[in-house]
Design a protein around this motif. Structure first.
Motif, PDB file in Angstrom:
ATOM      1  N   MET A  63      97.594  49.785  13.749  1.00  0.00           N
ATOM      2  CA  MET A  63      98.837  49.580  13.015  1.00  0.00           C
ATOM      3  C   MET A  63     100.004  50.171  13.817  1.00  0.00           C
ATOM      4  O   MET A  63     100.060  51.377  14.041  1.00  0.00           O
ATOM      5  N   PRO A  64     100.953  49.338  14.282  1.00  0.00           N
ATOM      6  CA  PRO A  64     102.086  49.860  15.047  1.00  0.00           C
ATOM      7  C   PRO A  64     102.917  50.835  14.228  1.00  0.00           C
ATOM      8  O   PRO A  64     103.094  50.667  13.021  1.00  0.00           O
ATOM      9  N   ALA A  65     103.431  51.859  14.894  1.00  0.00           N
ATOM     10  CA  ALA A  65     104.327  52.826  14.272  1.00  0.00           C
ATOM     11  C   ALA A  65     105.740  52.541  14.770  1.00  0.00           C
ATOM     12  O   ALA A  65     105.999  52.579  15.980  1.00  0.00           O
ATOM     13  N   ILE A  66     106.663  52.268  13.846  1.00  0.00           N
ATOM     14  CA  ILE A  66     107.988  51.771  14.200  1.00  0.00           C
ATOM     15  C   ILE A  66     109.059  52.612  13.518  1.00  0.00           C
ATOM     16  O   ILE A  66     108.969  52.885  12.316  1.00  0.00           O
ATOM     17  N   LEU A  67     110.084  52.980  14.278  1.00  0.00           N
ATOM     18  CA  LEU A  67     111.244  53.692  13.740  1.00  0.00           C
ATOM     19  C   LEU A  67     112.436  52.740  13.751  1.00  0.00           C
ATOM     20  O   LEU A  67     112.763  52.167  14.791  1.00  0.00           O
ATOM     21  N   VAL A  68     113.062  52.576  12.588  1.00  0.00           N
ATOM     22  CA  VAL A  68     114.254  51.728  12.454  1.00  0.00           C
ATOM     23  C   VAL A  68     115.388  52.608  11.956  1.00  0.00           C
ATOM     24  O   VAL A  68     115.301  53.191  10.863  1.00  0.00           O
ATOM     25  N   THR A  69     116.473  52.704  12.713  1.00  0.00           N
ATOM     26  CA  THR A  69     117.625  53.490  12.269  1.00  0.00           C
ATOM     27  C   THR A  69     118.598  52.594  11.503  1.00  0.00           C
ATOM     28  O   THR A  69     118.626  51.381  11.685  1.00  0.00           O
ATOM     29  N   GLY A  70     119.392  53.226  10.637  1.00  0.00           N
ATOM     30  CA  GLY A  70     120.365  52.468   9.856  1.00  0.00           C
ATOM     31  C   GLY A  70     119.710  51.404   8.997  1.00  0.00           C
ATOM     32  O   GLY A  70     120.130  50.247   8.980  1.00  0.00           O
ATOM     33  N   ALA A  71     118.688  51.808   8.232  1.00  0.00           N
ATOM     34  CA  ALA A  71     117.835  50.835   7.543  1.00  0.00           C
ATOM     35  C   ALA A  71     118.120  50.713   6.055  1.00  0.00           C
ATOM     36  O   ALA A  71     117.352  50.064   5.336  1.00  0.00           O
ATOM     37  N   ASN A  72     119.200  51.278   5.574  1.00  0.00           N
ATOM     38  CA  ASN A  72     119.434  51.273   4.128  1.00  0.00           C
ATOM     39  C   ASN A  72     120.051  49.983   3.614  1.00  0.00           C
ATOM     40  O   ASN A  72     120.109  49.763   2.396  1.00  0.00           O
ATOM     41  N   ARG A  73     120.503  49.103   4.508  1.00  0.00           N
ATOM     42  CA  ARG A  73     121.085  47.842   4.064  1.00  0.00           C
ATOM     43  C   ARG A  73     121.118  46.863   5.235  1.00  0.00           C
ATOM     44  O   ARG A  73     120.792  47.194   6.368  1.00  0.00           O
ATOM     45  N   GLY A  74     121.547  45.645   4.946  1.00  0.00           N
ATOM     46  CA  GLY A  74     121.793  44.659   5.992  1.00  0.00           C
ATOM     47  C   GLY A  74     120.591  44.344   6.852  1.00  0.00           C
ATOM     48  O   GLY A  74     119.457  44.202   6.377  1.00  0.00           O
ATOM     49  N   ILE A  75     120.839  44.242   8.154  1.00  0.00           N
ATOM     50  CA  ILE A  75     119.795  43.870   9.105  1.00  0.00           C
ATOM     51  C   ILE A  75     118.677  44.909   9.121  1.00  0.00           C
ATOM     52  O   ILE A  75     117.492  44.564   9.171  1.00  0.00           O
ATOM     53  N   GLY A  76     119.029  46.190   9.055  1.00  0.00           N
ATOM     54  CA  GLY A  76     118.009  47.227   9.079  1.00  0.00           C
ATOM     55  C   GLY A  76     117.057  47.121   7.908  1.00  0.00           C
ATOM     56  O   GLY A  76     115.833  47.226   8.074  1.00  0.00           O
ATOM     57  N   LEU A  77     117.594  46.891   6.718  1.00  0.00           N
ATOM     58  CA  LEU A  77     116.744  46.746   5.533  1.00  0.00           C
ATOM     59  C   LEU A  77     115.875  45.502   5.646  1.00  0.00           C
ATOM     60  O   LEU A  77     114.676  45.530   5.301  1.00  0.00           O
TER      61      LEU A  77
END
Length: 233
Positions: A1-15
């Motif tokens: 299972m890949p482990a991925i960090l996404v910043t700025g994920a509370n809305r828009g493209i990140g969400l």
């Protein structure tokens, strides 16, 4: 299972990225400046608490970024296979070459240009521990030097600068087995892009994930849009 960090994920493209990654079974750490107010992100975490951790992060705050690796460890993440630098701002209301809010310009650079590099440096040991690690930074075609358009010049300059930073990062990290790329997500229907934009967030997210999956170690830093089309630097 890949482990991925996404910043700025509370809305828009990140969400949208977090939603799509969850659907395919990945393990995700998603950041927001104020997690307590990230209602949609918290709702996703409530449905998949074993695969989604919501973490506080202000990419423009050196102290916040310096503590990121520790907060990831607390969430049980000891490696990262993918980092998606998505956090960004459009910049001040006055950002013309003839009428510039210089404090706003500096803030835009702090978030859009310096922020992604700070995050990379903070989590580099985790990326080195990952499997075929990849770094994708969300940029904009508005930062392409082939465009002479001058509106929103602080935003454009910040994206042109982060493109160069990531290109250099790719040169330095390539020999260490970490691939680096930048991507234009399209004109997306978000708070930043507006509701008249052409691309749905879910479509952009799927395209960006496809770019991540096609990144290969040893390749130079590339610049593509969400559909896979090359964008001139």
């Amino acid at each position: 299972m890949p482990a991925i960090l996404v910043t700025g994920a509370n809305r828009g493209i990140g969400l949208a990225l977090v939603e799509a990654l969850l659907e395919r079974g990945d393990r995700i750490a998603a950041t927001a400046r104020d997690p307590a107010r990230a209602d949609a992100l918290l709702a996703l975490a409530g449905r998949a608490p074993d695969r989604l951790s919501v973490i506080g992060l202000d990419v423009a705050d050196p102290a916040s970024v310096a503590g990121l690796a520790g907060r990831l460890a607390e969430a049980g993440l000891t490696r990262l296979d993918v980092l998606v630098n998505n956090a960004g701002i459009i910049g001040p209301s006055r950002q013309s070459t003839l009428d510039m809010d210089f404090d706003g310009f500096a803030e835009t650079l702090a978030v859009n240009t310096l922020g992604p590099l700070r995050v990379v440096q903070a989590v580099l040991p985790l990326l080195k521990a990952g499997r075929e690690a990849r770094i994708l930074t969300i940029t904009s075609a508005m930062g392409s030097m082939s465009h002479t358009t001058s509106d929103r010049i602080a935003y454009r300059a910040s994206k042109a600068a982060v493109n160069k930073v990531m290109q250099g990062l790719g040169t330095d990290l390539g020999p260490q087995g970490i691939a680096v790329a930048v991507a234009h997500p399209g004109w997306v229907r978000t708070d930043m892009g507006g509701q008249s934009a052409a691309v749905a967030p879910a479509d952009s997210a799927r395209g960006l994930i496809g770019l991540i999956d096609r990144m290969r170690q040893g390749e130079p830093c590339s610049f593509h849009d969400w559909s896979g089309r090359a964008v001139p630097w």
